[in-house]
Design a protein around this motif. Sequence first.
Motif, PDB file in Angstrom:
ATOM      1  N   LYS A 121       6.062  21.780  61.407  1.00  0.00           N
ATOM      2  CA  LYS A 121       4.832  21.438  62.253  1.00  0.00           C
ATOM      3  C   LYS A 121       3.822  21.810  61.416  1.00  0.00           C
ATOM      4  N   SER A 122       4.269  23.179  60.527  1.00  0.00           N
ATOM      5  CA  SER A 122       2.989  23.764  59.821  1.00  0.00           C
ATOM      6  C   SER A 122       3.208  23.141  58.159  1.00  0.00           C
ATOM      7  N   GLN A 123       3.865  22.149  57.864  1.00  0.00           N
ATOM      8  CA  GLN A 123       4.279  22.004  56.643  1.00  0.00           C
ATOM      9  C   GLN A 123       3.881  20.392  56.499  1.00  0.00           C
ATOM     10  N   SER A 124       3.419  20.072  55.257  1.00  0.00           N
ATOM     11  CA  SER A 124       2.860  18.751  54.883  1.00  0.00           C
ATOM     12  C   SER A 124       4.257  17.867  54.721  1.00  0.00           C
ATOM     13  N   SER A 125       4.075  16.677  54.799  1.00  0.00           N
ATOM     14  CA  SER A 125       5.124  15.612  54.352  1.00  0.00           C
ATOM     15  C   SER A 125       5.544  15.870  53.166  1.00  0.00           C
ATOM     16  N   ASN A 126       4.598  16.248  51.913  1.00  0.00           N
ATOM     17  CA  ASN A 126       5.058  16.563  50.507  1.00  0.00           C
ATOM     18  C   ASN A 126       5.755  17.779  50.513  1.00  0.00           C
ATOM     19  N   GLN A 127       5.546  18.789  51.109  1.00  0.00           N
ATOM     20  CA  GLN A 127       6.217  19.969  51.092  1.00  0.00           C
ATOM     21  C   GLN A 127       7.868  19.769  51.681  1.00  0.00           C
ATOM     22  N   ILE A 128       8.052  18.830  52.714  1.00  0.00           N
ATOM     23  CA  ILE A 128       9.305  18.522  53.184  1.00  0.00           C
ATOM     24  C   ILE A 128       9.977  17.862  52.199  1.00  0.00           C
ATOM     25  N   LYS A 129       9.270  16.763  51.669  1.00  0.00           N
ATOM     26  CA  LYS A 129       9.975  16.037  50.626  1.00  0.00           C
ATOM     27  C   LYS A 129      10.521  16.740  49.407  1.00  0.00           C
ATOM     28  N   ASP A 130       9.542  17.843  49.111  1.00  0.00           N
ATOM     29  CA  ASP A 130      10.208  18.506  47.919  1.00  0.00           C
ATOM     30  C   ASP A 130      11.335  19.219  48.117  1.00  0.00           C
ATOM     31  N   LYS A 131      11.440  19.624  49.501  1.00  0.00           N
ATOM     32  CA  LYS A 131      12.665  20.591  49.949  1.00  0.00           C
ATOM     33  C   LYS A 131      13.966  19.605  49.772  1.00  0.00           C
ATOM     34  N   LEU A 132      13.620  18.385  50.143  1.00  0.00           N
ATOM     35  CA  LEU A 132      14.820  17.219  50.256  1.00  0.00           C
ATOM     36  C   LEU A 132      15.303  16.984  48.823  1.00  0.00           C
ATOM     37  N   TRP A 133      14.188  16.569  48.084  1.00  0.00           N
ATOM     38  CA  TRP A 133      14.757  15.829  46.804  1.00  0.00           C
ATOM     39  C   TRP A 133      14.335  16.488  45.527  1.00  0.00           C
ATOM     40  N   GLY A 134      13.356  17.525  45.663  1.00  0.00           N
ATOM     41  CA  GLY A 134      12.782  18.236  44.421  1.00  0.00           C
ATOM     42  C   GLY A 134      11.595  17.557  44.315  1.00  0.00           C
ATOM     43  N   ARG A 135      10.972  18.045  43.140  1.00  0.00           N
ATOM     44  CA  ARG A 135       9.530  17.553  43.114  1.00  0.00           C
ATOM     45  C   ARG A 135       9.718  16.362  41.934  1.00  0.00           C
ATOM     46  N   ASP A 136       8.982  15.249  42.447  1.00  0.00           N
ATOM     47  CA  ASP A 136       8.623  13.902  41.635  1.00  0.00           C
ATOM     48  C   ASP A 136      10.051  13.305  41.444  1.00  0.00           C
ATOM     49  N   PRO A 137      10.810  13.216  42.448  1.00  0.00           N
ATOM     50  CA  PRO A 137      12.109  12.324  42.504  1.00  0.00           C
ATOM     51  C   PRO A 137      11.757  10.992  42.378  1.00  0.00           C
ATOM     52  N   GLY A 138      10.636  10.357  42.490  1.00  0.00           N
ATOM     53  CA  GLY A 138      10.482   8.990  42.453  1.00  0.00           C
ATOM     54  C   GLY A 138      10.485   8.217  43.753  1.00  0.00           C
ATOM     55  N   LYS A 139      10.858   7.166  44.183  1.00  0.00           N
ATOM     56  CA  LYS A 139      10.734   6.612  45.595  1.00  0.00           C
ATOM     57  C   LYS A 139      12.207   6.845  46.351  1.00  0.00           C
ATOM     58  N   CYS A 140      12.064   7.501  47.410  1.00  0.00           N
ATOM     59  CA  CYS A 140      13.237   7.946  48.166  1.00  0.00           C
ATOM     60  C   CYS A 140      13.441   7.335  49.684  1.00  0.00           C
ATOM     61  N   ILE A 141      14.481   6.937  50.021  1.00  0.00           N
ATOM     62  CA  ILE A 141      14.823   6.342  51.387  1.00  0.00           C
ATOM     63  C   ILE A 141      15.619   7.208  52.062  1.00  0.00           C
ATOM     64  N   LEU A 142      15.129   7.411  53.311  1.00  0.00           N
ATOM     65  CA  LEU A 142      15.963   8.498  54.148  1.00  0.00           C
ATOM     66  C   LEU A 142      16.419   7.566  55.487  1.00  0.00           C
ATOM     67  N   SER A 143      17.646   7.621  55.793  1.00  0.00           N
ATOM     68  CA  SER A 143      18.205   6.887  56.945  1.00  0.00           C
ATOM     69  C   SER A 143      18.509   7.756  57.996  1.00  0.00           C
ATOM     70  N   VAL A 144      17.929   7.819  59.285  1.00  0.00           N
ATOM     71  CA  VAL A 144      18.665   8.658  60.130  1.00  0.00           C
ATOM     72  C   VAL A 144      19.219   8.261  61.354  1.00  0.00           C
ATOM     73  N   GLY A 145      20.388   8.699  61.559  1.00  0.00           N
ATOM     74  CA  GLY A 145      20.998   8.008  62.765  1.00  0.00           C
ATOM     75  C   GLY A 145      22.491   8.690  62.880  1.00  0.00           C
ATOM     76  N   SER A 146      23.259   7.910  63.786  1.00  0.00           N
ATOM     77  CA  SER A 146      24.772   8.641  63.681  1.00  0.00           C
ATOM     78  C   SER A 146      25.638   7.357  63.447  1.00  0.00           C
ATOM     79  N   PHE A 147      26.695   7.694  62.844  1.00  0.00           N
ATOM     80  CA  PHE A 147      27.824   6.914  62.486  1.00  0.00           C
ATOM     81  C   PHE A 147      28.713   6.405  63.531  1.00  0.00           C
ATOM     82  N   LYS A 148      28.215   5.545  64.440  1.00  0.00           N
ATOM     83  CA  LYS A 148      29.028   4.940  65.431  1.00  0.00           C
ATOM     84  C   LYS A 148      28.651   3.505  65.799  1.00  0.00           C
TER      85      LYS A 148
END
Length: 207
Positions: free
Chosen positions: A180-207
């Motif tokens: 809640k206290s973090q910006s979307s850019n901060q979250i993106k940096d945690k997931l992919w690192g800085r300046d990774p280019g375009k990223c696609i995130l898929s959220v779901g369950s495999f069933k």
Amino acid sequence: MKTKILIILPNLKSGGAERLAVSLANEWNFQGYKVEFGLLEKSGKFLDLIDNGIVIHDLNTLKLRNSIVPLYRLFKLTRPDVIWSGLWPLTALSIIAWILAGKMGRLYTIDHNQLSISTVRSLNVSRLALKIITRGTYPFASGNMAVAEGVKSDLVALTGLPDKKIKVIYNPAAQGIGYKSQSSNQIKDKLWGRDPGKCILSVGSFK
């Protein structure tokens, strides 16, 4: 007097629809609404996530086709201001029970999948039967919701309802302490690192 919201689901075993219902129930409870669950079967790992103060009614009904009478009795007993029913065919059965109970409060359905695809495949229901049931029930609800435009388009075709009669309300995202206290850019940096280019995130369950 507090507004009473009654959430109707088969159970709380797993799935995005169930998790969403619990998240909304906890938030509504926090905001001061009186929230209750009506479960055909009181079971599932998400039961432990429900906040104190939220009542859970166990209808003890393992077969969907036997749920109309228990739902009717629940509506008569609880007298809710709002009924929020999810997961077909429980949505259709809830509408029937609600009508028999005298349409107490307002009833809203919510669908998470394109019924003409998911229901026909998973429940082995013919598209014709699906269309007959949805057209015979959904138009009587106070309102109908879908979590995406594709789900809405499918519902329009099945129910024959005007486009404006079905409301798209997207699922919430980025929940939890810390985000809640973090910006979307901060979250993106945690997931992919800085300046990774375009990223696609898929959220779901495999069933």
